[in-house]
Design a protein around this motif. Sequence first.
Motif, mmCIF file in Angstrom:
data_model
loop_
_atom_site.group_PDB
_atom_site.id
_atom_site.type_symbol
_atom_site.label_atom_id
_atom_site.label_comp_id
_atom_site.label_asym_id
_atom_site.label_seq_id
_atom_site.Cartn_x
_atom_site.Cartn_y
_atom_site.Cartn_z
ATOM 1 N N SER A 1 0.384 -5.427 -7.224
ATOM 2 C CA SER A 1 -1.062 -5.190 -7.238
ATOM 3 C C SER A 1 -1.320 -3.706 -7.054
ATOM 4 O O SER A 1 -0.660 -3.049 -6.239
ATOM 5 C CB SER A 1 -1.749 -5.986 -6.125
ATOM 6 N N ILE A 2 -2.289 -3.200 -7.804
ATOM 7 C CA ILE A 2 -2.597 -1.767 -7.758
ATOM 8 C C ILE A 2 -4.104 -1.555 -7.619
ATOM 9 O O ILE A 2 -4.898 -2.155 -8.350
ATOM 10 C CB ILE A 2 -2.085 -1.052 -9.023
ATOM 11 N N GLU A 3 -4.468 -0.700 -6.678
ATOM 12 C CA GLU A 3 -5.814 -0.153 -6.622
ATOM 13 C C GLU A 3 -5.768 1.223 -7.276
ATOM 14 O O GLU A 3 -4.897 2.033 -6.954
ATOM 15 C CB GLU A 3 -6.292 -0.021 -5.183
ATOM 16 N N SER A 4 -6.693 1.482 -8.188
ATOM 17 C CA SER A 4 -6.726 2.747 -8.914
ATOM 18 C C SER A 4 -8.022 3.472 -8.571
ATOM 19 O O SER A 4 -9.110 2.977 -8.851
ATOM 20 C CB SER A 4 -6.641 2.494 -10.422
ATOM 21 N N PHE A 5 -7.884 4.646 -7.952
ATOM 22 C CA PHE A 5 -9.046 5.406 -7.508
ATOM 23 C C PHE A 5 -9.402 6.451 -8.558
ATOM 24 O O PHE A 5 -8.534 7.200 -9.029
ATOM 25 C CB PHE A 5 -8.757 6.073 -6.161
ATOM 26 N N GLY A 6 -10.665 6.502 -8.923
ATOM 27 C CA GLY A 6 -11.104 7.364 -10.011
ATOM 28 C C GLY A 6 -11.435 8.775 -9.550
ATOM 29 O O GLY A 6 -11.932 8.992 -8.443
ATOM 30 N N GLU B 1 0.808 -1.220 0.000
ATOM 31 C CA GLU B 1 0.000 0.000 0.000
ATOM 32 C C GLU B 1 0.845 1.277 0.000
ATOM 33 O O GLU B 1 0.701 2.141 0.863
ATOM 34 C CB GLU B 1 -0.986 -0.014 1.171
ATOM 35 N N THR B 2 1.702 1.382 -0.995
ATOM 36 C CA THR B 2 2.405 2.641 -1.234
ATOM 37 C C THR B 2 1.446 3.583 -1.959
ATOM 38 O O THR B 2 1.020 3.318 -3.079
ATOM 39 C CB THR B 2 3.662 2.414 -2.099
ATOM 40 N N ARG B 3 1.109 4.694 -1.324
ATOM 41 C CA ARG B 3 0.143 5.634 -1.905
ATOM 42 C C ARG B 3 0.862 6.564 -2.868
ATOM 43 O O ARG B 3 1.853 7.207 -2.514
ATOM 44 C CB ARG B 3 -0.556 6.425 -0.796
ATOM 45 N N LEU B 4 0.360 6.603 -4.085
ATOM 46 C CA LEU B 4 0.972 7.383 -5.154
ATOM 47 C C LEU B 4 -0.084 8.229 -5.849
ATOM 48 O O LEU B 4 -1.084 7.701 -6.332
ATOM 49 C CB LEU B 4 1.632 6.442 -6.175
ATOM 50 N N SER C 1 1.079 -2.224 -4.190
ATOM 51 C CA SER C 1 1.658 -3.233 -3.303
ATOM 52 C C SER C 1 2.583 -4.143 -4.097
ATOM 53 O O SER C 1 2.209 -4.621 -5.172
ATOM 54 C CB SER C 1 0.565 -4.062 -2.629
ATOM 55 N N VAL C 2 3.772 -4.383 -3.556
ATOM 56 C CA VAL C 2 4.784 -5.213 -4.198
ATOM 57 C C VAL C 2 5.096 -6.395 -3.291
ATOM 58 O O VAL C 2 5.242 -6.233 -2.076
ATOM 59 C CB VAL C 2 6.085 -4.403 -4.446
ATOM 60 N N ALA C 3 5.189 -7.593 -3.874
ATOM 61 C CA ALA C 3 5.589 -8.781 -3.125
ATOM 62 C C ALA C 3 6.583 -9.575 -3.962
ATOM 63 O O ALA C 3 6.328 -9.851 -5.140
ATOM 64 C CB ALA C 3 4.378 -9.644 -2.783
ATOM 65 N N VAL D 1 18.030 -9.704 0.589
ATOM 66 C CA VAL D 1 16.766 -9.052 0.933
ATOM 67 C C VAL D 1 16.801 -7.588 0.509
ATOM 68 O O VAL D 1 17.340 -6.724 1.207
ATOM 69 C CB VAL D 1 16.474 -9.168 2.438
ATOM 70 N N LEU D 2 16.237 -7.290 -0.642
ATOM 71 C CA LEU D 2 16.100 -5.902 -1.062
ATOM 72 C C LEU D 2 15.172 -5.193 -0.083
ATOM 73 O O LEU D 2 14.060 -5.659 0.169
ATOM 74 C CB LEU D 2 15.518 -5.831 -2.474
ATOM 75 N N PRO D 3 15.594 -4.075 0.509
ATOM 76 C CA PRO D 3 14.735 -3.419 1.499
ATOM 77 C C PRO D 3 13.369 -3.049 0.922
ATOM 78 O O PRO D 3 13.268 -2.612 -0.230
ATOM 79 C CB PRO D 3 15.532 -2.162 1.884
ATOM 80 N N THR D 4 12.349 -3.207 1.731
ATOM 81 C CA THR D 4 11.016 -2.801 1.272
ATOM 82 C C THR D 4 10.956 -1.292 1.067
ATOM 83 O O THR D 4 10.173 -0.806 0.245
ATOM 84 C CB THR D 4 9.923 -3.240 2.258
ATOM 85 N N ASP D 5 11.789 -0.542 1.783
ATOM 86 C CA ASP D 5 11.847 0.900 1.561
ATOM 87 C C ASP D 5 12.330 1.209 0.140
ATOM 88 O O ASP D 5 11.880 2.187 -0.475
ATOM 89 C CB ASP D 5 12.770 1.551 2.585
ATOM 90 N N THR D 6 13.227 0.359 -0.384
ATOM 91 C CA THR D 6 13.683 0.525 -1.769
ATOM 92 C C THR D 6 12.536 0.299 -2.744
ATOM 93 O O THR D 6 12.433 0.986 -3.767
ATOM 94 C CB THR D 6 14.832 -0.456 -2.064
ATOM 95 N N MET D 7 11.668 -0.653 -2.437
ATOM 96 C CA MET D 7 10.507 -0.901 -3.295
ATOM 97 C C MET D 7 9.613 0.332 -3.340
ATOM 98 O O MET D 7 9.139 0.743 -4.409
ATOM 99 C CB MET D 7 9.722 -2.112 -2.791
ATOM 100 N N LYS D 8 9.384 0.936 -2.189
ATOM 101 C CA LYS D 8 8.583 2.167 -2.128
ATOM 102 C C LYS D 8 9.223 3.257 -2.979
ATOM 103 O O LYS D 8 8.543 3.925 -3.775
ATOM 104 C CB LYS D 8 8.458 2.626 -0.685
ATOM 105 N N ASN D 9 10.524 3.440 -2.809
ATOM 106 C CA ASN D 9 11.223 4.475 -3.568
ATOM 107 C C ASN D 9 11.170 4.216 -5.066
ATOM 108 O O ASN D 9 11.082 5.156 -5.872
ATOM 109 C CB ASN D 9 12.675 4.566 -3.108
ATOM 110 N N THR D 10 11.222 2.940 -5.450
ATOM 111 C CA THR D 10 11.153 2.580 -6.870
ATOM 112 C C THR D 10 9.809 2.979 -7.469
ATOM 113 O O THR D 10 9.735 3.463 -8.604
ATOM 114 C CB THR D 10 11.389 1.074 -7.052
ATOM 115 N N VAL D 11 8.747 2.789 -6.704
ATOM 116 C CA VAL D 11 7.416 3.191 -7.173
ATOM 117 C C VAL D 11 7.406 4.678 -7.512
ATOM 118 O O VAL D 11 6.954 5.089 -8.593
ATOM 119 C CB VAL D 11 6.347 2.858 -6.112
#
Length: 286
Positions: free
Chosen positions: A100-105, A14-17, A35-37, A54-64
């Motif tokens: 996985s992505i939730e897209s809000f309209g 749930e990285t909010r973008l 969300s990345v897994a 173990v790639l840090p989950t913080d890196t995943m957020k930054n990549t987004v």
Amino acid sequence: MAIVLGPNRYGKAETRLVRVIRDGDTRSLADYNVSVALSGDLAATHLTGDNSGVLPTDTMKNTVYAFAKKHGVGEPEEFALLLARHFVTTQEQVETARVSIESFGWERLGPHSFQRKGDYTRVASVVVTAEFEQVVSGITGLVLLNSTASEFRGFPRDEYTTLPETTDRILATAVDARWRHVSAGGDFAKSYAGAIEAMTAAFVNTYSASLQQTLFSMGSHVLEKRPEVAEIRLALPNKHHYLVDLSPFDLANDNEVFIAGDRPYGLIEGTVTRDDAPPAPAGWYL
């Protein structure tokens, strides 16, 4: 007795973008929950605490966020594929990436003004490995209601059955649907709009003897109209409406005044698939 590590994965949920797209004086808006897994050769961190893979989950957020700037976001399926491919190809210990992505309209009110639209949410989920790519699109919370043209009768009865049969009832649901694409390419915006149009048309035009019948009609119509869809899974809660007893007030109630029930509710689930569809990996709808 041997104790072994079973299937496992980890990631950033749930990285909010929010991405503003500038086109002169006009703005467009993409509002995603990403969300990345990742899974793969990760036994060492579980068994010995070795985090070298173990790639840090913080890196995943930054990549987004970095990818949103560098590449734009496009359709949610496209952005999810971009991220998943990146993690699989740049991290040798990663065998599978699920994004996985939730897209809000948002509905445009002016060149730079918007109003959040609808209670429903567009969703997309991709799985990428070195051997295959899978794209699943969907929607959750799409509330539909028919005020008539629905019945429920002919069901078995036992000593605990109190529900009366009906030949005229309200049929309402909040659609949760996921559909698997034949391939990882195509016009996802057109496909999504077409699938929603097919589902809602089937709901509107089906005289329903049961919510199960409506589910199959909705799924079938999507497959008939959208050749890029291999199969669709639907979960339809039955949003019950109960006829109010107005007899204490000497008033007749000819299917006009109802109580909208909350819970418990019936939950109807099913998958509709093409007989020639490519096989689905286990758990494709998750």
